[in-house]
Design an enzyme around this catalytic site. Structure first.
Site, PDB file in Angstrom:
ATOM      1  N   CYS A 124      -1.687  -3.459  -3.593  1.00  8.90           N
ATOM      2  CA  CYS A 124      -2.341  -2.954  -3.874  1.00  8.90           C
ATOM      3  C   CYS A 124      -2.602  -3.207  -5.189  1.00  8.90           C
ATOM      4  O   CYS A 124      -1.480  -4.408  -5.499  1.00  8.90           O
ATOM      5  CB  CYS A 124      -1.522  -1.733  -3.721  1.00  8.90           C
ATOM      6  SG  CYS A 124      -0.478  -1.747  -4.885  1.00  8.90           S
ATOM      7  N   CYS A 177       2.406   0.841 -12.498  1.00  6.29           N
ATOM      8  CA  CYS A 177       1.012   0.988 -11.874  1.00  6.29           C
ATOM      9  C   CYS A 177       0.539   1.728 -13.497  1.00  6.29           C
ATOM     10  O   CYS A 177       0.877   2.776 -13.539  1.00  6.29           O
ATOM     11  CB  CYS A 177       0.740   0.748 -10.566  1.00  6.29           C
ATOM     12  SG  CYS A 177      -0.516   1.521 -10.186  1.00  6.29           S
ATOM     13  N   HIS A 236      13.178   7.748  -3.745  1.00  2.96           N
ATOM     14  CA  HIS A 236      12.610   6.788  -3.947  1.00  2.96           C
ATOM     15  C   HIS A 236      12.458   6.759  -5.485  1.00  2.96           C
ATOM     16  O   HIS A 236      12.462   7.634  -6.451  1.00  2.96           O
ATOM     17  CB  HIS A 236      11.456   7.440  -2.894  1.00  2.96           C
ATOM     18  CG  HIS A 236      10.413   5.973  -3.354  1.00  2.96           C
ATOM     19  ND1 HIS A 236       9.226   5.190  -4.849  1.00  2.96           N
ATOM     20  CD2 HIS A 236       9.708   5.141  -2.373  1.00  2.96           C
ATOM     21  CE1 HIS A 236       8.785   4.817  -4.573  1.00  2.96           C
ATOM     22  NE2 HIS A 236       8.605   4.724  -3.364  1.00  2.96           N
ATOM     23  N   GLU A 238      10.066   5.635  -7.494  1.00  7.51           N
ATOM     24  CA  GLU A 238       8.453   6.510  -8.396  1.00  7.51           C
ATOM     25  C   GLU A 238       9.534   7.836  -8.172  1.00  7.51           C
ATOM     26  O   GLU A 238       8.859   8.491  -9.646  1.00  7.51           O
ATOM     27  CB  GLU A 238       7.148   6.118  -7.461  1.00  7.51           C
ATOM     28  CG  GLU A 238       6.343   6.695  -8.019  1.00  7.51           C
ATOM     29  CD  GLU A 238       5.085   6.909  -6.910  1.00  7.51           C
ATOM     30  OE1 GLU A 238       4.756   6.233  -6.761  1.00  7.51           O
ATOM     31  OE2 GLU A 238       4.591   8.263  -7.891  1.00  7.51           O
ATOM     32  N   THR A 296       2.714   9.280  -5.538  1.00 13.15           N
ATOM     33  CA  THR A 296       1.529   8.998  -5.260  1.00 13.15           C
ATOM     34  C   THR A 296       1.385   8.288  -4.389  1.00 13.15           C
ATOM     35  O   THR A 296       0.695   7.494  -3.503  1.00 13.15           O
ATOM     36  CB  THR A 296       1.303   7.234  -6.111  1.00 13.15           C
ATOM     37  OG1 THR A 296       2.157   6.865  -6.033  1.00 13.15           O
ATOM     38  CG2 THR A 296       1.182   7.989  -7.588  1.00 13.15           C
ATOM     39  N   SER A 313       7.519   2.499   1.400  1.00 11.58           N
ATOM     40  CA  SER A 313       7.425   4.094   1.847  1.00 11.58           C
ATOM     41  C   SER A 313       5.797   4.077   2.705  1.00 11.58           C
ATOM     42  O   SER A 313       5.469   4.961   3.313  1.00 11.58           O
ATOM     43  CB  SER A 313       7.399   5.448   0.726  1.00 11.58           C
ATOM     44  OG  SER A 313       6.969   6.210   0.812  1.00 11.58           O
TER      45      SER A 313
HETATM   46  S1  SF4 Z   1      -0.194   3.926  -7.532  1.00  8.35           S
HETATM   47 FE1  SF4 Z   1       1.225   2.637  -5.978  1.00  8.35          FE
HETATM   48  S2  SF4 Z   1       0.258   2.158  -4.129  1.00  8.35           S
HETATM   49 FE2  SF4 Z   1      -1.310   3.032  -6.596  1.00  8.35          FE
HETATM   50  S3  SF4 Z   1      -2.124   1.337  -7.405  1.00  8.35           S
HETATM   51 FE3  SF4 Z   1      -0.738   2.067  -8.088  1.00  8.35          FE
HETATM   52  S4  SF4 Z   1       1.229   1.023  -7.056  1.00  8.35           S
HETATM   53 FE4  SF4 Z   1      -0.532   0.687  -5.928  1.00  8.35          FE
END
Ligand code: SF4
Length: 292
Positions: free
Chosen positions: A12, A96, A128, A130, A166, A230
């Site tokens: 991604c 991200c 996790h 995140e 996410t 995940s």
């Molecule tokens: S939130 Fe997670 S899955 Fe979505 S673009 Fe960012 S890193 Fe990738």
């Protein structure tokens, strides 16, 4: 037999950006620390390690001074930034943008819901990275819902603000939203005291329908991912729903000849942390076996 790689599979944009950051610094400086696994994919980690990437945990991070450390796409809680300031560590922040925005929303929402004596709830995997980064925005006061029994931790007579990690499954999130609504009604908390935010990344949710279409076109699907990923597990389950002959593999060595017939159409796909080069390697291996 024919072989095709899913054009929508692979990194991604969040993971792609983090890997690019690492590659740029490694090519200029030859070494770089990364806090936690940069991607949930052993093969890609192995490649980056051979370029000079050093993966460290939070305990090792505390001991570092005067160096550069990469923060991966999952993001980090506020105390990581404080440690970096204290120890003169330059952070290369590859969080991200989608996760960063969610962290900001949670920080703001937590301040608001606390005023109302409400609760901030996160649907996600407790351990996790995140979720640690998201929960850190509340000083670790959020209620994390991972299993159905975790729903009992919520006081339904008080306001609730709900978010999701996410990479969670959208259908499961809807089920959690419904269950909380029902319980709030019953407890007299009222539906107006329940607010939920759609925070599942579109790179994941949007992929599911495309993945279903892709899987329908093949007799055998090879899903390339690490068990640590995940969204890999979520996407693989979708493959299995559409095509029973779907196999979860970490790389070419896991391929078994018994999966194929001479006329099989083979589709190769993967998670948002699966590098394109690895899927190509798998495709080459399947073609080799066809010849043999
Ligand atoms: S939130 Fe997670 S899955 Fe979505 S673009 Fe960012 S890193 Fe990738």
């Amino acid at each position: 037999m024919s072989v095709e790689i899913d054009p929508h599979a692979g990194f991604c944009f969040g993971v792609r950006k983090a890997v690019q950051f690492a590659e740029q610094i490694l090519s200029a400086e030859g070494t770089l620390y990364c806090l936690g696994d940069l991607v949930h994919n052993e093969e890609e980690l192995h490649r980056l390690t051979s370029l000079g990437l050093k993966t460290i945990d939070h305990r090792q991070f505390e001991e570092l001074r005067n160096c550069k450390v990469l923060i991966r796409a999952h993001g980090e809680p506020p105390e990581t930034y404080e440690t970096a300031r204290r120890n003169n560590i330059e952070l290369i922040d590859a969080t991200c943008p989608v996760v960063l925005k969610l962290q900001e929303k949670i920080r703001k929402s937590y301040g608001e819901i606390r005023e109302e004596e409400g609760q901030l709830v996160i649907f996600g995997k407790k351990d996790h990275a995140e979720v640690q980064g998201l929960d850190g925005q509340t000083g670790y006061q959020a209620i994390v819902i991972e299993k159905p029994e975790d729903l009992n931790k919520i006081d339904y007579s008080r306001p609730v603000q709900l978010y999701a990690q996410t990479t969670m499954n959208g259908d499961e999130y809807k089920a959690v939203v419904n269950e909380i609504s029902v319980r709030m009604e019953k407890a007299g908390g009222g539906t107006e005291a329940f607010r939920c935010t759609q925070s599942i990344c579109q790179q994941v949710s949007g992929r599911i329908s495309k993945l279903r279409e892709f899987c329908r076109r093949f007799d055998v699907v090879l899903f390339v991912s690490s068990p640590k990923s995940s969204n890999g597990r979520i996407l693989y389950e979708e493959c299995r729903r559409v095509r029973e002959e779907s196999y979860f593999i970490e790389g070419p060595d896991d391929i078994q000849n018994s999966w194929f017939r001479p006329d099989s159409r083979v589709g190769i796909t993967g998670a948002t942390s699966t590098p394109a080069w690895l899927m190509e390697k798998v495709a080459r291996q399947v073609k080799e076996r066809m010849k043999g």
